[in-house]
Write a protein that holds these residues in place. Sequence first.
Motif, PDB file in Angstrom:
ATOM      1  N   THR A  33       0.853  -1.185   0.000  1.00 16.74           N
ATOM      2  CA  THR A  33       0.000   0.000   0.000  1.00 16.74           C
ATOM      3  C   THR A  33       0.891   1.238   0.000  1.00 16.74           C
ATOM      4  O   THR A  33       2.058   1.189   0.394  1.00 16.74           O
ATOM      5  CB  THR A  33      -0.926   0.045   1.228  1.00 16.74           C
ATOM      6  OG1 THR A  33      -0.136  -0.069   2.419  1.00 16.74           O
ATOM      7  CG2 THR A  33      -1.944  -1.067   1.190  1.00 16.74           C
ATOM      8  N   TRP A  35       0.761   5.392   1.112  1.00 13.36           N
ATOM      9  CA  TRP A  35      -0.002   6.338   1.914  1.00 13.36           C
ATOM     10  C   TRP A  35       0.516   7.761   1.779  1.00 13.36           C
ATOM     11  O   TRP A  35       1.687   7.984   1.479  1.00 13.36           O
ATOM     12  CB  TRP A  35       0.052   5.948   3.393  1.00 13.36           C
ATOM     13  CG  TRP A  35      -0.502   4.599   3.688  1.00 13.36           C
ATOM     14  CD1 TRP A  35       0.184   3.413   3.738  1.00 13.36           C
ATOM     15  CD2 TRP A  35      -1.869   4.267   3.974  1.00 13.36           C
ATOM     16  NE1 TRP A  35      -0.674   2.373   4.042  1.00 13.36           N
ATOM     17  CE2 TRP A  35      -1.932   2.872   4.192  1.00 13.36           C
ATOM     18  CE3 TRP A  35      -3.036   5.017   4.081  1.00 13.36           C
ATOM     19  CZ2 TRP A  35      -3.115   2.216   4.504  1.00 13.36           C
ATOM     20  CZ3 TRP A  35      -4.221   4.376   4.395  1.00 13.36           C
ATOM     21  CH2 TRP A  35      -4.248   2.988   4.613  1.00 13.36           C
ATOM     22  N   PRO A  44      -5.389   9.300   7.045  1.00  9.89           N
ATOM     23  CA  PRO A  44      -4.406   9.038   5.990  1.00  9.89           C
ATOM     24  C   PRO A  44      -5.096   8.764   4.655  1.00  9.89           C
ATOM     25  O   PRO A  44      -6.206   8.224   4.617  1.00  9.89           O
ATOM     26  CB  PRO A  44      -3.666   7.795   6.496  1.00  9.89           C
ATOM     27  CG  PRO A  44      -3.893   7.771   7.966  1.00  9.89           C
ATOM     28  CD  PRO A  44      -5.250   8.365   8.182  1.00  9.89           C
ATOM     29  N   LEU A  46      -5.097   6.768   1.222  1.00  7.59           N
ATOM     30  CA  LEU A  46      -4.571   5.582   0.548  1.00  7.59           C
ATOM     31  C   LEU A  46      -4.391   5.929  -0.927  1.00  7.59           C
ATOM     32  O   LEU A  46      -5.336   5.900  -1.704  1.00  7.59           O
ATOM     33  CB  LEU A  46      -5.539   4.409   0.733  1.00  7.59           C
ATOM     34  CG  LEU A  46      -5.111   3.049   0.186  1.00  7.59           C
ATOM     35  CD1 LEU A  46      -3.749   2.640   0.719  1.00  7.59           C
ATOM     36  CD2 LEU A  46      -6.160   1.995   0.540  1.00  7.59           C
ATOM     37  N   ASN A  84     -10.459   6.236  -0.493  1.00  6.82           N
ATOM     38  CA  ASN A  84     -10.021   5.183   0.435  1.00  6.82           C
ATOM     39  C   ASN A  84     -10.959   3.989   0.410  1.00  6.82           C
ATOM     40  O   ASN A  84     -10.534   2.829   0.328  1.00  6.82           O
ATOM     41  CB  ASN A  84      -9.958   5.729   1.860  1.00  6.82           C
ATOM     42  CG  ASN A  84      -8.708   6.551   2.132  1.00  6.82           C
ATOM     43  OD1 ASN A  84      -7.876   6.729   1.243  1.00  6.82           O
ATOM     44  ND2 ASN A  84      -8.589   7.059   3.342  1.00  6.82           N
ATOM     45  N   ASP A 113       0.501  -1.520   8.188  1.00 11.94           N
ATOM     46  CA  ASP A 113      -0.490  -1.260   7.138  1.00 11.94           C
ATOM     47  C   ASP A 113      -1.866  -1.785   7.521  1.00 11.94           C
ATOM     48  O   ASP A 113      -2.886  -1.108   7.330  1.00 11.94           O
ATOM     49  CB  ASP A 113      -0.051  -1.905   5.820  1.00 11.94           C
ATOM     50  CG  ASP A 113       0.983  -1.074   5.078  1.00 11.94           C
ATOM     51  OD1 ASP A 113       1.097   0.131   5.367  1.00 11.94           O
ATOM     52  OD2 ASP A 113       1.658  -1.629   4.200  1.00 11.94           O
TER      53      ASP A 113
END
Length: 262
Positions: A33, A35, A44, A46, A84, A113
């Motif tokens: 992932t 961020w 946050p 994604l 997200n 994560d």
Amino acid sequence: MRDYCNFVRPDTPFGSVTDPWKKSRQWLTGVSTLWAEAGGDEPPVLMGAALVVLPIHRTRACTVSAPLTQFGYRAMAADTVGENEVIVKVLDDALVQARRQAQVIAWHNGTDDLHVLQQLPRPATAPRTPGIAALAQAWRDRRTPERGTARNVDTGLDIGPTGFISDTAAAHGLEPRKEFAGDNQQTGAQLACEALLDGEDYPAPLTATSVLTSAVMTALVGGKGSGHLLWQQPLSVTDYVGAVAWDVAPFLFSGVAPPLNE
């Protein structure tokens, strides 16, 4: 969301495992992932997520090389900072299947994560995320996987050295691409996020290739650490990814400048 995929059936990456007319295969899955921070009290962002599936052999290590590589992938990149939920949904669906149909799941610093993924705000109407929840639970006790589920390998904690995945990869004979290595990768993700926040264009293929490259490195290191993969060192990650996924971002593999509206 931009979605880049070479699976025949994107929603069932392990479909051939259950097709009775196809030979059963063993699979290793690498997950990554990417961020960024939106600032203030915002959660946050994604910016991207990727899943890579490599064929492995049950009893011996397979040698991989850039010219002869084969792997399946699905890489997602955010078009806006409000995606997200949709990226998490795709990732969760893939993890549900990977836990039961892959033999190995590799993730770099997966505990962190998975924790962030579980803590993201979710609307009351949002679907559950059983894949993320189950894998987070399993990640806490990787040495004793539940019967019938994949072996979990944390490339940072179980293999090492710790740090960025690019650092771990370099220690195992891989050559990471400079702009997707270490702080450079995080800086790129943050620049992409800020551009989207400002309503500016940012080439989504760049973000997708960044997170895809991390997933590939994670899969390779996880495969080596679990005794399933070998390669002649050094192995260029750029060549390895480009041999299969060059069309995600042709400008990265041809030297042509990226169009901003991609």
